[in-house]
Design an enzyme around this catalytic site. Structure first.
Site, PDB file in Angstrom:
ATOM      1  CG  HIS A 142     -38.434 104.835  52.872  1.00 33.10           C
ATOM      2  ND1 HIS A 142     -38.927 105.851  53.678  1.00 33.10           N
ATOM      3  CD2 HIS A 142     -37.130 104.700  53.215  1.00 33.10           C
ATOM      4  CE1 HIS A 142     -37.958 106.303  54.465  1.00 33.10           C
ATOM      5  NE2 HIS A 142     -36.876 105.620  54.211  1.00 33.10           N
ATOM      6  CG  HIS A 143     -34.326 106.192  50.669  1.00 32.38           C
ATOM      7  ND1 HIS A 143     -35.049 107.343  50.922  1.00 32.38           N
ATOM      8  CD2 HIS A 143     -33.726 105.861  51.841  1.00 32.38           C
ATOM      9  CE1 HIS A 143     -34.889 107.685  52.193  1.00 32.38           C
ATOM     10  NE2 HIS A 143     -34.101 106.804  52.770  1.00 32.38           N
ATOM     11  CB  CYS A 144     -35.564 101.274  46.053  1.00 35.49           C
ATOM     12  SG  CYS A 144     -35.163 100.484  44.487  1.00 35.49           S
TER      13      CYS A 144
END
Length: 356
Positions: A142-144
């Site tokens: 979920h950080h990309c």
């Protein structure tokens, strides 16, 4: 016209909608030990589920690697080209020595597992719509976002799964992301910043990585937690806000980012939820989805301790024992008497939230 993709071919009907591949696991010359991540946790989850006789190899859906063409549904060509530089991958995965490896090794040993997990999330998205629920034993990066990786996340699998569904599956035009990893999910937030088809609920430790103020503007329901938040407060907030989110916006699919880095003692999460609290949390989310007959896709996301694989397996076994996931239910949609009964109990259940 969407491109042809192997990720949307129907798996055998006899399979559980549980997606995995041995290729998920990152193993090479001990480098993975330089990250606090247990880089074999996905295989361990599957082994625990096999030991408990819930699944067997031929009953799980084999994840396939996402191709460049699949990834380009969201990612820019420029971003994918950047991953051909080992130092870029070292920065994203937070494993510095990766910078010194030839890129073909990095592609095979680090990026291929992440691409396979990404393929798994996309496959699980379609399975969830077909069967009512699906679990990718990996994924949750979920950080990309479309043009930037970080925090061990090299591909935007959550964004990809949702965009694939919007483009290819009739009747899926709204999605809710319930992100309960300890970290803010800034990748999908940036990707869906101005997209009114996607509702984001995010509960995270407000003081840790990534602290992305710009991305926070995309969160419709923001639950900012203090250091050391424990079970009672945590579960109360999850229950209240999951119900609130699903009452406010009726999606065609829920993507549930079920990070286990909220676990007490996690070196990066900074929260203090017990193993039983994690199992209860997943139960709250699945009950809310099943009660409303909304398909749910779960991905496992962050979780940086050796004991997390056991907790994920225990949670899946608990969902099964409550009738929230099973093969019959999967085939017949949500109208399952066991579930209906359990849902009647759940309101009762929550009023006396016992975490013993």
């Amino acid at each position: 016209r969407p491109h042809r993709t192997a990720l949307y071919e129907d798996p055998p009907a006899a399979c559980w909608p549980i997606v995995y591949s041995p290729d998920y696991n990152i193993t090479f010359v001990g480098l993975e030990k330089l990250h606090p991540f247990d880089a074999g946790k996905w295989g361990k989850v599957i082994n625990f589920l096999k030991e408990e006789k819930l699944i067997a190899d031929d009953l799980i859906v084999q994840a396939r690697e996402a191709t460049d063409e699949d990834l380009l549904v969201v990612h820019t060509r420029r971003y994918l080209n950047k991953l051909k530089w080992s130092f870029v991958v070292a920065t994203i995965t937070e494993i510095p020595p990766v910078a010194f490896l030839p890129n073909f090794v990095v592609q095979r040993k680090v990026l291929k597992p992440l691409r396979t997990q990404t393929g798994g999330t996309i496959m699980a998205g379609k399975l969830a719509v077909d069967r009512g629920w699906a679990i990718n034993v990996g994924g949750g990066f979920h950080h990309c976002s479309s043009d930037k990786g970080g925090g061990f996340c090299a591909y935007a699998d959550i964004t990809l799964a949702i965009k694939f569904l919007f483009e290819r599956v009739q009747g899926v035009s709204k999605a809710t992301i319930i992100d309960l990893d300890a970290h803010q999910g800034n990748g999908h937030e940036r990707d869906f910043m101005d997209d009114h088809r996607v509702y984001i609920m995010d509960a995270y430790n407000r003081y840790i990585y990534p602290g992305d103020g710009f991305a926070k503007r995309a969160i419709k329901r923001k639950v900012e937690l203090e250091w050391g938040t424990e079970d009672t407060e945590y579960l109360q907030k999850v229950h209240t806000h999951v119900e609130g989110a699903l009452n406010e916006f009726k999606p065609d699919i829920i993507v549930y980012n079920a990070g286990t880095d909220i676990l007490d003692g996690d070196p990066l999460g900074g929260l203090a939820v017990s193993p039983q609290g994690i199992v209860k949390r997943d139960e709250i989310v699945f009950k809310a989805a099943r009660r409303r007959r909304i398909p749910i896709l779960m991905v496992t996301s962050g979780g940086y301790q050796k004991r997390t694989a056991r907790i994920i397996a225990d949670s899946i076994l608990n969902l099964h024992s409550l009738g929230l996931i099973d093969k019959e239910l999967a085939a017949s949609g949500a109208g399952n008497p066991k579930v209906e009964q359990m849902i009647r109990d759940s309101a009762q259940d929550f009023s006396n939230l016992s975490l013993q």
